[in-house]
Design a protein around this motif. Structure first.
Motif, PDB file in Angstrom:
ATOM      1  N   GLY A   1      16.678  -1.908  -4.740  1.00  0.00           N
ATOM      2  CA  GLY A   1      17.763  -1.032  -5.168  1.00  0.00           C
ATOM      3  C   GLY A   1      17.303   0.386  -5.430  1.00  0.00           C
ATOM      4  N   LEU A   2      18.115   1.131  -6.146  1.00  0.00           N
ATOM      5  CA  LEU A   2      17.804   2.533  -6.433  1.00  0.00           C
ATOM      6  C   LEU A   2      16.703   2.677  -7.482  1.00  0.00           C
ATOM      7  CD1 LEU A   2      21.448   3.918  -6.537  1.00  0.00           C
ATOM      8  CD2 LEU A   2      19.768   4.207  -4.704  1.00  0.00           C
ATOM      9  N   ALA A   3      16.482   1.644  -8.282  1.00  0.00           N
ATOM     10  CA  ALA A   3      15.486   1.717  -9.353  1.00  0.00           C
ATOM     11  C   ALA A   3      14.093   2.028  -8.809  1.00  0.00           C
ATOM     12  CB  ALA A   3      15.471   0.415 -10.135  1.00  0.00           C
ATOM     13  N   VAL A   4      13.800   1.618  -7.583  1.00  0.00           N
ATOM     14  CA  VAL A   4      12.471   1.849  -7.009  1.00  0.00           C
ATOM     15  C   VAL A   4      12.168   3.346  -6.874  1.00  0.00           C
ATOM     16  CG1 VAL A   4      13.116   1.826  -4.561  1.00  0.00           C
ATOM     17  CG2 VAL A   4      10.872   0.996  -5.240  1.00  0.00           C
ATOM     18  N   LEU A   5      13.200   4.169  -6.793  1.00  0.00           N
ATOM     19  CA  LEU A   5      12.997   5.608  -6.606  1.00  0.00           C
ATOM     20  C   LEU A   5      12.340   6.280  -7.805  1.00  0.00           C
ATOM     21  CD1 LEU A   5      16.412   6.507  -4.927  1.00  0.00           C
ATOM     22  CD2 LEU A   5      14.201   6.151  -3.809  1.00  0.00           C
ATOM     23  N   THR A   6      12.381   5.633  -8.969  1.00  0.00           N
ATOM     24  CA  THR A   6      11.777   6.223 -10.168  1.00  0.00           C
ATOM     25  C   THR A   6      10.400   5.649 -10.477  1.00  0.00           C
ATOM     26  OG1 THR A   6      12.884   4.622 -11.596  1.00  0.00           O
ATOM     27  CG2 THR A   6      14.019   6.723 -11.209  1.00  0.00           C
ATOM     28  N   ASN A   7       9.937   4.688  -9.678  1.00  0.00           N
ATOM     29  CA  ASN A   7       8.616   4.099  -9.924  1.00  0.00           C
ATOM     30  C   ASN A   7       7.528   5.157  -9.798  1.00  0.00           C
ATOM     31  OD1 ASN A   7       9.906   1.661 -10.096  1.00  0.00           O
ATOM     32  ND2 ASN A   7       8.915   0.742  -8.323  1.00  0.00           N
ATOM     33  N   ALA A   8       6.589   5.148 -10.719  1.00  0.00           N
ATOM     34  CA  ALA A   8       5.446   6.056 -10.630  1.00  0.00           C
ATOM     35  C   ALA A   8       4.400   5.478  -9.689  1.00  0.00           C
ATOM     36  CB  ALA A   8       4.852   6.294 -12.012  1.00  0.00           C
ATOM     37  N   ALA A   9       4.250   4.153  -9.706  1.00  0.00           N
ATOM     38  CA  ALA A   9       3.270   3.490  -8.850  1.00  0.00           C
ATOM     39  C   ALA A   9       3.977   2.827  -7.671  1.00  0.00           C
ATOM     40  CB  ALA A   9       2.513   2.446  -9.658  1.00  0.00           C
ATOM     41  N   ALA A  10       3.217   2.621  -6.605  1.00  0.00           N
ATOM     42  CA  ALA A  10       3.773   1.986  -5.407  1.00  0.00           C
ATOM     43  C   ALA A  10       4.210   0.563  -5.714  1.00  0.00           C
ATOM     44  CB  ALA A  10       2.734   1.984  -4.297  1.00  0.00           C
ATOM     45  N   PRO A  11       5.407   0.184  -5.263  1.00  0.00           N
ATOM     46  CA  PRO A  11       5.858  -1.201  -5.448  1.00  0.00           C
ATOM     47  C   PRO A  11       4.973  -2.148  -4.644  1.00  0.00           C
ATOM     48  CG  PRO A  11       7.676   0.236  -4.811  1.00  0.00           C
ATOM     49  CD  PRO A  11       6.414   1.011  -4.631  1.00  0.00           C
ATOM     50  N   SER A  12       5.023  -3.399  -4.984  1.00  0.00           N
ATOM     51  CA  SER A  12       4.256  -4.423  -4.280  1.00  0.00           C
ATOM     52  C   SER A  12       4.556  -4.384  -2.782  1.00  0.00           C
ATOM     53  CB  SER A  12       4.614  -5.795  -4.849  1.00  0.00           C
ATOM     54  OG  SER A  12       3.945  -6.808  -4.144  1.00  0.00           O
ATOM     55  N   GLY A  13       3.518  -4.407  -1.977  1.00  0.00           N
ATOM     56  CA  GLY A  13       3.678  -4.424  -0.528  1.00  0.00           C
ATOM     57  C   GLY A  13       3.729  -3.052   0.123  1.00  0.00           C
ATOM     58  N   ILE A  14       3.677  -1.991  -0.674  1.00  0.00           N
ATOM     59  CA  ILE A  14       3.711  -0.630  -0.124  1.00  0.00           C
ATOM     60  C   ILE A  14       2.403   0.069  -0.487  1.00  0.00           C
ATOM     61  CG2 ILE A  14       4.849   1.617  -0.194  1.00  0.00           C
ATOM     62  CD1 ILE A  14       7.468   0.177  -0.747  1.00  0.00           C
ATOM     63  N   ASN A  15       1.716   0.573   0.513  1.00  0.00           N
ATOM     64  CA  ASN A  15       0.443   1.255   0.291  1.00  0.00           C
ATOM     65  C   ASN A  15       0.668   2.638  -0.296  1.00  0.00           C
ATOM     66  OD1 ASN A  15      -1.013  -0.875   1.429  1.00  0.00           O
ATOM     67  ND2 ASN A  15      -0.739  -0.054   3.488  1.00  0.00           N
ATOM     68  N   ALA A  16      -0.355   3.143  -0.965  1.00  0.00           N
ATOM     69  CA  ALA A  16      -0.313   4.511  -1.472  1.00  0.00           C
ATOM     70  C   ALA A  16      -0.395   5.477  -0.291  1.00  0.00           C
ATOM     71  CB  ALA A  16      -1.482   4.744  -2.427  1.00  0.00           C
ATOM     72  N   TRP A  17       0.046   6.715  -0.509  1.00  0.00           N
ATOM     73  CA  TRP A  17       0.046   7.734   0.531  1.00  0.00           C
ATOM     74  C   TRP A  17      -1.370   7.956   1.063  1.00  0.00           C
ATOM     75  CZ3 TRP A  17       3.162  10.417   3.606  1.00  0.00           C
ATOM     76  CH2 TRP A  17       2.652  11.546   4.237  1.00  0.00           C
ATOM     77  N   ALA A  18      -1.492   7.987   2.378  1.00  0.00           N
ATOM     78  CA  ALA A  18      -2.786   8.266   3.013  1.00  0.00           C
ATOM     79  C   ALA A  18      -2.522   8.885   4.379  1.00  0.00           C
ATOM     80  CB  ALA A  18      -3.597   6.985   3.155  1.00  0.00           C
ATOM     81  N   VAL A  19      -3.480   9.631   4.864  1.00  0.00           N
ATOM     82  CA  VAL A  19      -3.398  10.236   6.186  1.00  0.00           C
ATOM     83  C   VAL A  19      -4.360   9.508   7.109  1.00  0.00           C
ATOM     84  CG1 VAL A  19      -3.786  12.334   7.543  1.00  0.00           C
ATOM     85  CG2 VAL A  19      -2.748  12.485   5.269  1.00  0.00           C
ATOM     86  N   ASP A  20      -3.843   9.057   8.232  1.00  0.00           N
ATOM     87  CA  ASP A  20      -4.679   8.425   9.258  1.00  0.00           C
ATOM     88  C   ASP A  20      -5.352   9.553  10.033  1.00  0.00           C
ATOM     89  OD1 ASP A  20      -5.494   7.447  11.845  1.00  0.00           O
ATOM     90  OD2 ASP A  20      -4.371   5.609  11.385  1.00  0.00           O
ATOM     91  N   GLN A  21      -6.658   9.690   9.865  1.00  0.00           N
ATOM     92  CA  GLN A  21      -7.388  10.803  10.486  1.00  0.00           C
ATOM     93  C   GLN A  21      -7.418  10.714  12.004  1.00  0.00           C
ATOM     94  OE1 GLN A  21      -8.294  13.506   8.902  1.00  0.00           O
ATOM     95  NE2 GLN A  21      -7.580  12.624   6.984  1.00  0.00           N
TER      96      GLN A  21
END
Length: 197
Positions: free
Chosen positions: A89-109
């Motif tokens: 739902g919309l509640a995920v938009l306020t999470n400070a940490a990545a929800p289960s199953g979603i990786n943190a932001w990274a750049v594929d070099q």
């Protein structure tokens, strides 16, 4: 000596004039209450519209935000590649940490592409205390059926349909809003690549 009693006309109001004044004051009071009720409903309606725009920006970013001509705001969908599930739902938009199953932001070099969680995507005055209610305090509905995402307020009467301030306000995204088909030929130094990409 006889006393004289007489009546003089005095500058007062008649009963009719007093009653008419009371009726007029009553009518004005009712009209002012009606008009202040409309102002309150208009404010709540506009607050709901602003909330839906906040959600739009959190989900798909703001195309007008640029750095050196390059778009910098892609929202949840641009970073993750899909909309939140119905369970999130919309509640995920306020999470400070990545929800289960979603990786943190990274750049594929290798491919020079980035993706992953960069939230929170919505906040109120620097906190995560965002209410997902419309202007009347009723929770917005969020549905995601894999082809269409809908966020909806039922308006002042909290019932489907309606006109004026009772009308529904809806924000809808289809899969075509964030996915596209790319066709072309991939090649390296003028030689087409024959493997699947």
């Amino acid at each position: 000596m006889k006393a004289r009693f007489g009546f003089r006309a005095s500058p007062g109001f008649t009963l009719i004039e007093v009653l008419m004044t009371i009726v007029l004051i009553g009518v004005l009071a009712v009209l002012s209450l009606y008009s202040s009720g409309d102002a309150d409903s208009e404010q709540r309606f506009n607050a709901t519209r602003a909330k839906l725009e906040q959600i739009r920006t959190a989900l798909v970013g703001d195309a007008s935000l640029r750095d050196g001509g390059t778009r910098t705001s892609f929202g949840y969908v641009g970073d993750i590649g899909s909309f939140p599930t119905a369970a999130q739902g919309l509640a995920v938009l306020t999470n400070a940490a990545a929800p289960s199953g979603i990786n943190a932001w990274a750049v594929d070099q290798t491919y020079r592409t980035g993706g992953g969680w960069r939230g929170p995507y919505a906040s109120a005055a620097g906190t995560s205390s965002v209410s997902w209610n419309d202007g009347w305090g009723v929770p917005l509905t969020y549905t995601n059926d894999s082809t269409t995402v809908t966020i909806k307020s039922l308006g002042a009467d909290n019932a489907s349909g309606g006109t004026g301030f009772n009308q529904d306000q809806t924000l809808t995204f289809t899969i075509a809003d964030y996915q596209g088909t790319v066709r072309g030929c991939v090649n390296t130094r003028g030689v087409p690549i024959s493997t699947a990409a």
